[in-house]
Design a protein around this motif. Sequence first.
Motif, short mmCIF file in Angstrom:
data_model
loop_
_atom_site.label_atom_id
_atom_site.label_comp_id
_atom_site.label_asym_id
_atom_site.label_seq_id
_atom_site.Cartn_x
_atom_site.Cartn_y
_atom_site.Cartn_z
N TYR A 86 46.55 43.30 40.93
CA TYR A 86 45.15 43.72 40.71
C TYR A 86 44.55 44.22 42.02
O TYR A 86 43.90 43.49 42.76
CB TYR A 86 44.33 42.56 40.11
CG TYR A 86 43.00 43.04 39.55
CD1 TYR A 86 42.95 43.80 38.38
CD2 TYR A 86 41.81 42.76 40.20
CE1 TYR A 86 41.75 44.26 37.88
CE2 TYR A 86 40.59 43.20 39.71
CZ TYR A 86 40.56 43.95 38.54
OH TYR A 86 39.37 44.41 38.05
N TYR A 136 46.52 45.66 34.72
CA TYR A 136 45.88 45.16 33.50
C TYR A 136 46.85 44.43 32.58
O TYR A 136 46.51 44.07 31.45
CB TYR A 136 45.17 46.31 32.76
CG TYR A 136 43.96 46.76 33.56
CD1 TYR A 136 42.74 46.12 33.38
CD2 TYR A 136 44.06 47.75 34.53
CE1 TYR A 136 41.64 46.47 34.13
CE2 TYR A 136 42.97 48.10 35.30
CZ TYR A 136 41.76 47.46 35.10
OH TYR A 136 40.67 47.80 35.86
N SER A 183 38.05 49.99 30.47
CA SER A 183 37.84 50.04 31.92
C SER A 183 38.02 51.50 32.35
O SER A 183 39.14 51.97 32.57
CB SER A 183 38.84 49.10 32.60
OG SER A 183 38.48 48.89 33.94
C1 AVI Z 1 35.24 43.28 35.79
N1 AVI Z 1 36.01 44.50 35.47
C2 AVI Z 1 35.68 45.56 36.38
C3 AVI Z 1 37.45 44.26 35.34
C4 AVI Z 1 38.19 45.61 35.17
O1 AVI Z 1 39.04 45.88 36.01
O2 AVI Z 1 37.84 46.38 34.28
C5 AVI Z 1 37.75 43.35 34.17
C6 AVI Z 1 39.19 43.14 33.92
N2 AVI Z 1 39.76 43.09 32.75
C7 AVI Z 1 41.05 42.87 32.85
N3 AVI Z 1 41.34 42.81 34.12
C8 AVI Z 1 40.20 42.97 34.82
#
Ligand code: AVI
Length: 332
Positions: A69, A218, A294
Amino acid sequence: MASDISPSVAESPKAASAPKSARREAETAAFADAVLSGLARRPRSIPSRFLYDAVGSALFEDITRLEAYYPTRVETALLDRFGAEIAQHVNGADSLVEFGSGSSRKTSLLIEALDGLETYIPIDVSEEFLAEAAERLADKHPGLAVKPLVGDFMQARTLLDAPRGQKLGFFSGSTIGNLSHDEAKAFLVNAAHLLGPGGAFLIGVDLKKSLDILLPAYDDDEGVTAAFSLNMLARVNRELDGNFDTTRFAHQALYNEREGRIEIYLESLAAQKVQVLDRTFVFAEGERIHTENSHKYSVPEFQALASAARWQPVEAWTDDEDLFSLHLLRLA
Ligand code: AVI
Ligand code: SAH
């Protein structure tokens, strides 16, 4: 004295005096409405803001620590690298208003870079997580008045207790990408009203990139993102007397090229019936519930969106690999 920092409500000044239990009841009622209507429609969907109860917020924090991430890591590095430059543009702001503040961890970098900041107003729907983050932040920055607001940042019409003077908004993590383009525009228009004339806005925006990098972010191998997604169903079980078997649904993340966004679904692994409150929902094998988008933007795409909401792009900073961007906007 961090212990007196308890969140008040963003929606309406009147609700600020409502007891915590009344607020929670209102949030549960909103969740019930969203789940019952969202599971009845086709395609089935539940809005992503409901991913964030106390469990969901903690799981999102776990996501931010994953190697795969990149957004948190890269945005933190951008704030670290360009903090002084950002501050040159926005020094003089009296208050910092953060939308979807979460853990507020990155915010400290911005606070440290800014001179003369008096007040920090974090806004988030996740009440306990917000209260804890606000206390931590107040302990770390003793001279700063910290005034958390609980509520939906799409609905916030007033900033309770906000002092007069220049305001800087902060919307980190690319949470703006979780909104549709229309919602993002409406959000920016509302934020202009909240931040007022002369206001500035720093927004973290994830960039379009190769799927080799995007997809694992993701759908990580450790299953943390899957647990975060499936918490939506676990939350239905906890709060809405649901009986989802979370082992019979699977997290699915795919990139929709045309829309320029990651889409997240929970896919039913079998034909099954699920009870929520007094309703029964029948799932075919393979049927999905859409829980999140997203969106990814190029720098000019995001600048065009901001301009359409009457924000003037001032500067955009990106990392050397073009993974993530920080945009500074100002009200004309
Ligand atoms: C909070 N948001 C910006 C995250 C994204 O990357 O869209 C939420 C997320 N969903 C899964 N991983 C992260
Ligand atoms: N800004 C932090 C957290 C991002 S996670 C970071 O970059 O790490 C998204 C945050 O926005 C969560 O804390 C979630 O509770 C909050 N959130 C999502 N939708 C919201 C809404 N409609 N109103 C208020 N907060 C929201």
